[in-house]
Design a protein around this motif. Structure first.
Motif, PDB file in Angstrom:
ATOM      1  N   LEU A  86      10.397  -5.437 -11.050  1.00 36.44           N
ATOM      2  CA  LEU A  86       8.590  -5.318 -10.799  1.00 36.44           C
ATOM      3  C   LEU A  86       7.961  -5.319 -11.642  1.00 36.44           C
ATOM      4  N   ALA A 102       2.450  -4.868  -8.427  1.00 40.17           N
ATOM      5  CA  ALA A 102       1.874  -5.106  -7.063  1.00 40.17           C
ATOM      6  C   ALA A 102       0.400  -4.778  -6.345  1.00 40.17           C
ATOM      7  N   ASP A 110       3.777  -8.836  -4.201  1.00 39.92           N
ATOM      8  CA  ASP A 110       4.035  -8.525  -5.618  1.00 39.92           C
ATOM      9  C   ASP A 110       4.112  -9.538  -6.196  1.00 39.92           C
ATOM     10  N   THR A 169      -3.212  -1.330  -7.116  1.00 40.39           N
ATOM     11  CA  THR A 169      -3.035  -1.937  -8.024  1.00 40.39           C
ATOM     12  C   THR A 169      -1.720  -1.130  -8.975  1.00 40.39           C
TER      13      THR A 169
END
Length: 123
Positions: A47, A50, A35, A57
């Motif tokens: 984040l 990923a 990621d 995804t």
């Protein structure tokens, strides 16, 4: 052991595109999820996108429809295509990978981080 190296960052005008790459070396067969995270000045790391080994995804709401993550499992490489960039996308982007490898007859789960690559979007 796994090492990660990012490339592709730089300076781009708003509305432009960049493609980040992250190449893994070492025991790439042990890598599971990969990621991209980012950290802007004064903010926590978050984040961005990923991807699993099977290609599933997940994206942060702020980048959905603009960013696309992909990977080449054989090469141990993950990519982040960033389109329609905005000044608020400015950050250091980090590649991250989870691995599960056998070491001395024991399964060891580890997290690996790259050194980061700067992305700057000018208005």
């Amino acid at each position: 052991q796994v090492q990660l190296a990012e490339s592709g960052g730089g300076l781009v005008q708003a509305g432009g595109s960049l493609r980040l790459s992250c190449a893994a070396s070492g025991n790439i067969a042990s890598i599971n999820g990969m990621d991209w995270h980012r950290q802007a000045p004064g903010k926590e790391r978050e984040l961005v996108a990923a991807i699993t080994t099977g290609g599933s995804t997940n994206y942060a709401d702020s980048v959905k429809g603009r960013f696309s993550i992909s990977r080449d499992n054989a090469k141990g490489t993950v990519y982040l295509q960033m389109n329609s960039l905005k000044p608020e996308d400015t950050a250091v982007y980090y590649c991250h990978a989870d691995s599960l490898g056998l070491r001395n007859d024991t399964w060891v789960a580890e997290a690996h981080w790259g050194q980061g690559t700067q992305v700057t979007v000018s208005s």
